[in-house]
Design an enzyme around this catalytic site. Structure first.
Site, short mmCIF file in Angstrom:
data_model
loop_
_atom_site.label_atom_id
_atom_site.label_comp_id
_atom_site.label_asym_id
_atom_site.label_seq_id
_atom_site.Cartn_x
_atom_site.Cartn_y
_atom_site.Cartn_z
N GLY A 128 83.93 59.20 8.09
CA GLY A 128 85.13 58.59 8.66
C GLY A 128 84.92 58.21 10.11
O GLY A 128 85.34 58.94 11.01
N TYR A 129 84.27 57.11 10.33
CA TYR A 129 84.02 56.63 11.70
C TYR A 129 84.86 55.39 12.01
O TYR A 129 85.73 55.41 12.85
CB TYR A 129 82.54 56.27 11.89
CG TYR A 129 81.57 57.43 11.97
CD1 TYR A 129 81.97 58.75 11.73
CD2 TYR A 129 80.23 57.21 12.28
CE1 TYR A 129 81.07 59.79 11.80
CE2 TYR A 129 79.32 58.25 12.35
CZ TYR A 129 79.75 59.54 12.11
OH TYR A 129 78.84 60.56 12.18
N GLU A 245 71.68 57.86 9.53
CA GLU A 245 72.16 56.83 8.61
C GLU A 245 71.18 55.67 8.61
O GLU A 245 70.81 55.15 7.57
CB GLU A 245 73.54 56.33 9.01
CG GLU A 245 74.00 55.17 8.12
CD GLU A 245 75.43 54.72 8.40
OE1 GLU A 245 75.83 54.72 9.58
OE2 GLU A 245 76.11 54.34 7.44
C1 FAD Z 1 78.96 48.18 2.95
C2 FAD Z 1 79.57 48.88 4.12
C3 FAD Z 1 79.72 50.25 4.11
C4 FAD Z 1 80.30 50.92 5.20
N1 FAD Z 1 80.50 52.28 5.13
C5 FAD Z 1 81.13 52.92 6.15
C6 FAD Z 1 81.46 54.31 6.07
O1 FAD Z 1 81.18 54.97 5.07
N2 FAD Z 1 82.12 54.90 7.08
C7 FAD Z 1 82.46 54.20 8.21
O2 FAD Z 1 83.02 54.80 9.11
N3 FAD Z 1 82.17 52.88 8.32
C8 FAD Z 1 81.53 52.22 7.31
N4 FAD Z 1 81.27 50.85 7.41
C9 FAD Z 1 81.73 50.14 8.60
C10 FAD Z 1 80.63 49.57 9.46
O3 FAD Z 1 80.01 50.54 10.21
C11 FAD Z 1 81.24 48.45 10.32
O4 FAD Z 1 81.64 47.43 9.45
C12 FAD Z 1 80.28 47.89 11.32
O5 FAD Z 1 79.99 48.81 12.31
C13 FAD Z 1 80.81 46.61 11.98
O6 FAD Z 1 82.11 46.75 12.47
P1 FAD Z 1 83.25 45.70 12.10
O7 FAD Z 1 83.27 45.57 10.64
O8 FAD Z 1 84.49 46.12 12.76
O9 FAD Z 1 82.74 44.33 12.70
P2 FAD Z 1 82.93 43.82 14.20
O10 FAD Z 1 82.49 44.89 15.12
O11 FAD Z 1 84.28 43.26 14.34
O12 FAD Z 1 81.85 42.67 14.25
C14 FAD Z 1 82.13 41.32 13.94
C15 FAD Z 1 80.96 40.47 14.40
O13 FAD Z 1 80.84 40.57 15.82
C16 FAD Z 1 79.53 40.96 16.18
N5 FAD Z 1 79.56 41.76 17.42
C17 FAD Z 1 80.43 42.75 17.74
N6 FAD Z 1 80.12 43.25 18.94
C18 FAD Z 1 79.04 42.58 19.40
C19 FAD Z 1 78.23 42.65 20.58
N7 FAD Z 1 78.48 43.53 21.54
N8 FAD Z 1 77.18 41.80 20.69
C20 FAD Z 1 76.90 40.91 19.71
N9 FAD Z 1 77.63 40.81 18.59
C21 FAD Z 1 78.68 41.63 18.42
C22 FAD Z 1 79.03 41.74 15.00
O14 FAD Z 1 77.62 41.76 14.96
C23 FAD Z 1 79.63 40.96 13.85
O15 FAD Z 1 78.83 39.85 13.56
C24 FAD Z 1 80.71 50.18 6.33
C25 FAD Z 1 80.55 48.80 6.33
C26 FAD Z 1 80.01 48.14 5.26
C27 FAD Z 1 79.89 46.64 5.30
#
Ligand code: FAD
Lengths: 416, 363
Positions: A128-129, A245
């Site tokens: 849960g992150y 991870e």
């Molecule tokens: C299949 C899958 C399984 C997952 N499982 C888990 C889980 O079990 N538990 C959990 O807690 N989370 C989980 N996640 C969440 C995952 O960690 C996040 O989706 C990921 O960290 C991206 O965050 P976001 O979706 O909010 O995208 P955003 O952070 O909104 O990113 C959107 C876009 O902006 C870009 N971006 C953002 N900041 C920057 C920067 N500083 N520089 C350049 N580009 C940037 C990103 O690269 C991306 O292209 C999962 C995600 C997926 C897809």
């Protein structure tokens, strides 16, 4: 460089081979996409732990096999399971992420309570992150926990929680010190998914399945000793876990297995009078991918060797998540291309190849390119930590004290 | 010289675009894709009012007698809206084939009904490109035997046009004795394909043109699939740019990160030339027949590669949100995946392009 396996390793290999020959029929049919291991898989896992073919270096008192780390033995185990076409030890978020974190930073009691059932596949965990407003910028998380009568009381929402629906437990980041700076106000809690006040809503994904969920917390009470590390130190605890991870997502043996499945597909897929692999263009792509898979495999061996010498692995380790997830995606892409029109069959269609696994993988691996730190974030990390390049301008910076703590956490993480 | 759409074509584009904006919102696409019927009657009848059903039917049979470029303009809009309607086969390939090689009787029986939206014809020519699973149709004494995979616009078709191994086309009613039909399900639930199994089925052949008719259908089909991806890609780029302009992380709009900007810019840079390539290929089909096959190969194979990139990159820009069903982004992703593989994936089509130019033979 010394890659000779001495005579004692030949004996180890022989022993393993006869184990696999004798017990191979007890292995489950692949691990599939199931979030919870089947009872067969649990039994297999226990057998493997008992013989030291998984959880090999985890201390006996926590339910592991208790052997000294030995890179060649680990390689032999991976090689022989792959050669026999049998599934090795379980890999899930509990085993790959929580267990190493507890080993490193958990209290003695937490280790004794949680590691063993997790290793055995009896206790399944979710992570849960992420939150709607905190993905790449994880430290912006808002889910709060205040203290009341010796309990943390949690309120807020997580999103993208993989397998939350099927999990017994969660390791979760919450904000316990609302007045502390961003990175310094977070704590790492572990608690049961049956705790009153938790609601899990499945989220359907592009694959058509619900691989993850939204998780809501309303006045969820968790005893204060269910914290890993200190209050306010959760960010650094989590960073250790994220490292694990990324290791899990970049597993070179998983790549190797998927690649072998691709070779088989291309040998079996008929196109006209011939086979897909007879097409020199497709075959060239296959051979190119093989070289990349090999590079990642040896990169993995190098990291293991470095780690055993107490060296964190540096650049070789930083690139693993980015490269492996992309490679896994490309392997699926070639499988689709080699299958021609048949490559888009899905949803249990007639004539579907391997139960739609290639399309599922193609989509899910794109998810993994995003999950666990997006490709863009990985590149930032490689540039900033690996190449020491200047940080992006105007990015929220942790306070100096936090930065120092982050460095320590990173060093620790490297040594793991 | 004027490389671009005519005023009429621009009006056609705008009319179709408005019609789809009104009748085919994402919620409706979802309903159809998740249901059993898959095709939308509502969107189909709205398009029929614009004359889309008969756009490729010659005027003397009640249609509009338009060109492939006109059809490509429509296909682009259908891709943009991920519209769950039959088009490629029923309203483009079938009328072209019948007008070209159909008998008087076949033409007068089917073309007017296609034009007014009463009848639909599926087209099965996959085996003239690549035979999978040992599929293929043999024709003997006016009877067909064998299997044809990937019949397009499969569901609800009244008849099918099927190519035999020699490339000759045959017309067969959907309810012909000895014909078994089985749907195939793909990632793209806005399209319908299926398999036809023949056991000594009596059919009416079209004129024997030595496979030229089937080859023309491949060309036209490839251009239309390319145009569909062009529209779907346009939508995915717009969505990515839009999302990047709203989503905040690290206290900033993510679109202000160079990494995100560059993803969007690269999509745009690779997308823009595709529009010209597709238009040219569509134009060549009618205006420069000697170049048509090669241009169609270029359009199909190049868009296959570009939009695979666009589909994954737009998803990446959306982060985890792009991977879920919440925004429905995957409908475009899968539409593009379908367009890429059908009527020959990029490798197969490039091999044809090379062969067309004699590159596969020693000098
Ligand atoms: C299949 C899958 C399984 C997952 N499982 C888990 C889980 O079990 N538990 C959990 O807690 N989370 C989980 N996640 C969440 C995952 O960690 C996040 O989706 C990921 O960290 C991206 O965050 P976001 O979706 O909010 O995208 P955003 O952070 O909104 O990113 C959107 C876009 O902006 C870009 N971006 C953002 N900041 C920057 C920067 N500083 N520089 C350049 N580009 C940037 C990103 O690269 C991306 O292209 C999962 C995600 C997926 C897809």
């Amino acid at each position: 460089m010394d890659l000779e396996y001495g005579p004692e390793y030949d004996a180890f290999r022989e022993e393993l081979r006869s184990f696999l020959e004798k017990h191979g029929d007890r292995a489950p049919d692949g691990q599939g996409r199931a979030a919870r291991p089947s009872s067969e898989a649990v039994e297999w896992q226990k057998l493997l732990i008992e013989h030291g073919y998984t959880a090999r270096t985890i201390p006996k008192e926590y339910g592991g096999y208790g052997a000294q780390p030995d890179i060649l033995q680990s390689r032999i185990i991976a090689e022989e399971f792959s050669r026999a076409g049998l599934p090795g030890g379980l890999s899930n978020q509990g085993i790959s992420m929580l267990v190493p974190t507890l080993l490193e930073l958990g209290s003695e009691e937490q280790k004794r309570r949680w590691i063993e059932p997790t290793l055995k596949g009896e206790t399944v965990w979710c992570q849960g992150y992420s939150e709607p407003g905190a993905g790449s910028d994880l430290a912006a998380l808002k889910t709060s926990a205040h203290v009341e009568n010796g309990d943390f009381v949690i309120n807020g929402q997580k999103i993208w929680t993989s397998t939350a629906k099927q999990s017994d437990m969660i390791f979760c980041l919450v904000r316990t010190e609302p007045d502390a700076p961003k990175h310094g106000g977070i704590s790492y809690l572990i608690f049961s998914m049956d705790t009153p006040g938790i609601e899990v809503r499945p989220l359907k994904t592009m694959t058509g399945h619900a691989e993850f969920n939204e998780t809501f917390f309303t006045d969820v009470r968790v005893p204060m000793d269910q914290i890993v590390g200190q209050r306010g130190q959760g960010w650094y605890v989590a960073n250790a876990t994220l490292g694990h991870e990324r290791g899990m997502l970049g597993d070179p043996d998983a790549l190797e297995n998927r690649f072998q499945a691709l070779v088989k597909l291309m040998q079996e897929e008929r196109v006209g009078q011939g086979r897909a692999i007879d097409n020199p263009v497709l075959r060239d792509r296959l051979a190119a991918l093989q070289a990349e898979v090999a590079a990642m495999k040896y990169n993995g061996m190098r990291i293991l060797s470095d780690n055993l010498k107490g060296d964190p692995g540096g650049m070789a380790k930083l690139i693993v998540k980015l490269q492996s997830c992309e490679l896994a995606h490309q392997i699926s892409a070639l499988a689709i291309d080699a299958s021609g029109e048949m490559g888009i069959l899905y949803h249990g269609s007639d004539r579907e190849r391997e139960g739609g696994a290639w399309q599922w993988n193609y989509m899910f691996q794109l998810g993994l390119i995003i999950g666990g730190g997006t490709a863009q974030i990985q590149k930032n990390i490689i540039a900033e930590r690996g190449l020491d390049m200047p940080r992006e301008p105007r990015l929220a910076k942790p306070a100096p004290a936090e930065q120092a703590a982050a460095v320590t956490a990173r060093q620790k993480q490297g040594a793991a | 010289m004027d490389f671009g759409l005519s005023q009429d074509q621009q009006m056609l584009r705008d009319a179709v675009s408005r019609c789809l904006a009104d009748n085919c919102p994402l919620d409706h696409v979802r309903e159809c894709a998740e249901g059993e019927a898959s095709f939308s009657d509502k969107v189909q009848s709205a398009l029929n009012e614009l004359g889309i059903a008969g756009m490729m039917v010659p005027e003397k049979h009640g249609g509009l007698g338009m060109t492939l470029l006109d059809a490509a303009v429509v296909a682009e809009q259908l891709g943009y809206a991920v519209a769950p309607v039959p088009f490629l086969s029923s309203h483009v390939l079938a009328p072209i084939a019948l007008a070209q090689a159909g008998s008087e009787q076949q033409q007068s029986e089917w073309l007017p009904k296609i034009a007014n939206g009463e009848a639909r014809i599926g087209v099965a020519i996959a085996e003239t490109i690549e035979a999978r699973d040992g599929a293929g149709i043999s024709a003997e004494n006016g009877k067909l035997t064998g299997t044809a995979l990937f019949a397009l616009d499969f569901t609800g078709a009244d008849a099918y046009l099927v190519a035999d191994t020699a490339g000759r086309l045959h017309l067969v009613p959907a309810d012909a004795a000895g014909l078994e039909r089985r749907p195939l399900t793909t990632i793209d639930r806005t399209r319908s394909v299926g398999e036809l199994r023949f056991e000594q089925v009596a059919v009416q052949p079209l004129a024997d043109d030595g496979g030229a008719g089937a080859a023309r259908l491949r060309d036209a089909g490839r251009v239309i699939l390319a145009a569909d991806s062009l529209g779907a890609g346009q939508a995915m780029i717009e969505k990515a740019v839009d999302y990047a302009g709203q989503r905040e992380q690290f206290g900033r709009i993510i679109g202000s990160f160079q990494a995100v900007k560059h993803m969007c810019a690269e999509m745009a840079a690779r997308h823009e030339p595709c529009r010209s390539l597709v238009w040219y290929a569509a134009h060549a089909f009618d205006a420069a027949p000697e170049e048509a096959a090669l241009a169609a190969c270029h359009a199909k194979s190049h868009t296959g590669e570009v939009y695979r990139f666009v589909a994954r990159t737009s998803t990446e820009v959306h982060g985890g949100m792009g991977f879920t069903d919440l925004l429905g982004l995957h409908y475009w992703f899968k539409r593009i995946g379908f367009d890429r593989q059908v009527l020959g994936g990029p490798e197969a089509v490039r091999a044809e392009a090379a062969a067309l130019q004699g590159w596969d033979r020693a000098a």
